[in-house]
Design a protein around this motif. Structure first.
Motif, short mmCIF file in Angstrom:
data_model
loop_
_atom_site.label_atom_id
_atom_site.label_comp_id
_atom_site.label_asym_id
_atom_site.label_seq_id
_atom_site.Cartn_x
_atom_site.Cartn_y
_atom_site.Cartn_z
N LEU A 1 0.81 -1.22 0.00
CA LEU A 1 0.00 0.00 0.00
C LEU A 1 0.84 1.26 0.00
CD1 LEU A 1 -2.80 -0.87 2.61
CD2 LEU A 1 -3.01 -0.79 0.12
N GLU A 2 1.98 1.23 0.69
CA GLU A 2 2.77 2.44 0.90
C GLU A 2 4.04 2.50 0.06
OE1 GLU A 2 1.83 4.93 2.60
OE2 GLU A 2 0.75 4.37 4.43
N SER A 3 4.40 1.38 -0.60
CA SER A 3 5.59 1.30 -1.46
C SER A 3 6.91 1.32 -0.69
CB SER A 3 5.60 2.44 -2.50
OG SER A 3 4.44 2.37 -3.30
N VAL A 4 6.85 1.37 0.62
CA VAL A 4 8.04 1.31 1.48
C VAL A 4 7.69 0.47 2.70
CG1 VAL A 4 9.03 3.53 0.77
CG2 VAL A 4 7.34 3.46 2.61
N PRO A 5 8.70 -0.13 3.37
CA PRO A 5 8.41 -0.96 4.55
C PRO A 5 8.15 -0.17 5.83
CG PRO A 5 10.74 -1.02 4.07
CD PRO A 5 10.10 -0.25 2.95
N THR A 6 8.66 1.06 5.90
CA THR A 6 8.44 1.90 7.08
C THR A 6 8.20 3.33 6.62
OG1 THR A 6 10.79 2.44 7.38
CG2 THR A 6 9.95 0.50 8.55
N ARG A 7 7.50 4.08 7.46
CA ARG A 7 7.30 5.50 7.20
C ARG A 7 7.62 6.31 8.45
NH1 ARG A 7 5.84 7.74 2.77
NH2 ARG A 7 4.74 6.57 1.13
N GLN A 8 8.42 7.35 8.27
CA GLN A 8 8.66 8.27 9.37
C GLN A 8 7.38 9.06 9.61
OE1 GLN A 8 11.30 12.00 9.34
NE2 GLN A 8 12.61 10.46 10.30
N THR A 9 6.88 8.94 10.82
CA THR A 9 5.56 9.49 11.12
C THR A 9 5.66 10.41 12.33
OG1 THR A 9 4.57 7.46 10.28
CG2 THR A 9 3.17 8.88 11.62
N THR A 10 5.03 11.57 12.20
CA THR A 10 5.16 12.61 13.22
C THR A 10 3.83 12.85 13.93
OG1 THR A 10 6.93 13.69 11.98
CG2 THR A 10 5.78 15.04 13.60
N ILE A 11 3.92 13.10 15.22
CA ILE A 11 2.77 13.55 16.00
C ILE A 11 2.84 15.07 16.08
CG2 ILE A 11 1.56 13.42 18.21
CD1 ILE A 11 1.77 10.75 16.63
N TRP A 12 1.77 15.69 15.64
CA TRP A 12 1.68 17.15 15.63
C TRP A 12 0.56 17.61 16.55
CZ3 TRP A 12 5.18 19.75 12.51
CH2 TRP A 12 5.78 19.01 11.49
N GLN A 13 0.78 18.74 17.21
CA GLN A 13 -0.30 19.39 17.95
C GLN A 13 -0.80 20.56 17.14
OE1 GLN A 13 0.51 20.45 22.03
NE2 GLN A 13 -1.44 21.52 22.28
N THR A 14 -2.09 20.60 16.92
CA THR A 14 -2.70 21.68 16.12
C THR A 14 -2.97 22.89 16.99
OG1 THR A 14 -3.80 20.02 14.76
CG2 THR A 14 -4.61 22.26 14.59
N HIS A 15 -2.71 24.07 16.44
CA HIS A 15 -2.98 25.32 17.11
C HIS A 15 -4.04 26.10 16.36
CE1 HIS A 15 0.13 25.76 20.37
NE2 HIS A 15 0.40 24.60 19.85
N PRO A 16 -4.73 27.05 17.03
CA PRO A 16 -5.80 27.78 16.37
C PRO A 16 -5.33 28.58 15.16
CG PRO A 16 -5.90 28.11 18.74
CD PRO A 16 -4.60 27.41 18.46
N LEU A 17 -4.10 29.09 15.21
CA LEU A 17 -3.57 29.92 14.14
C LEU A 17 -2.25 29.35 13.64
CD1 LEU A 17 -4.22 33.41 15.80
CD2 LEU A 17 -5.57 32.33 13.98
N PRO A 18 -1.81 29.75 12.43
CA PRO A 18 -0.51 29.29 11.97
C PRO A 18 0.60 29.58 12.96
CG PRO A 18 -1.68 30.39 10.21
CD PRO A 18 -2.49 30.61 11.47
#
Length: 215
Positions: free
Chosen positions: A195-212
């Protein structure tokens, strides 16, 4: 009928990056994907049958940092298999609502919750124009298309503006709006190569803020 379809095309197996949780997963992802496309019915793609990178990373992060959700109400947006919702419930969140627009997804989430001995509430609805009352919003792998990103980001920003903790797990999808996010953690997550064409993916946890976020 939904549960019969799920049980007929998946088997219960541990999640690679979150082995303490087991899900009903497809052994042959491409075959299942093609089957749903050829069914002749308006059946969405079987996102519920796979443990996607964003969800795996977010579930791992929640289990390793239970204080983020313990005792708090949680909405798992676009829950898919229910993986993130199950992790939140195991980390002490209550109530936990698994949300999706696909009834197959919610049936899978319910089956997976039972298999992991946790309780979830399910909500089959498009909530992106609403303001859910949950104090934590979790979203794994939701920025996979331009159209989805354009609707999800305002929803997440509104939630953050109300004081919600909003966490996103994302493996570098093209439409992730990092200008509205602060990086919290990064993981190397095993994925399905077909499905992903690679065996692993670097994946990040992000916290969303109200504004940029600037700087």
């Amino acid at each position: 009928m939904l549960l019969q379809f799920i049980h007929s095309h998946t088997r219960l197996a541990a999640v690679p990056f979150v082995p303490e949780i087991s899900l009903y997963q497809a052994d042959e992802p491409i075959a299942l994907w093609e089957k749903t496309e050829e069914s002749g019915q308006e059946q969405p793609p079987p996102f519920w049958a796979f443990a996607w990178a964003g969800g795996q990373a977010l579930a791992r992060h929640i289990l390793d940092h239970p204080h983020l959700v313990d005792g708090r109400s949680v909405l798992d947006l676009a829950t898919g298999s229910g993986l993130v919702a199950i992790a939140a419930a195991r980390a002490g969140a209550h109530p936990v609502t698994a949300n999706d627009i696909d009834p197959y997804s919610l049936a899978a989430a319910e089956a997976n919750a039972i298999a992991n001995n946790v309780a979830l509430e399910t909500l089959e609805a498009d909530v992106l124009d609403t303001n859910p009352a949950a104090s934590v919003i979790l979203a794994g792998d939701v920025f996979y298309s331009r159209e989805m990103a354009a609707r999800v980001l305002p929803f997440l920003r509104r939630a953050a503006a109300r004081g919600c903790l909003v966490l996103v797990g994302d493996p570098g999808r093209a439409y992730l709006p990092t200008e509205a996010m602060i990086r919290q953690a990064t993981y190397e997550v095993p994925v399905i190569e077909s499905l992903e064409s690679v065996p692993t993916r670097q994946t990040t946890i992000w916290q969303t803020h109200p504004l940029p976020v600037r700087g």
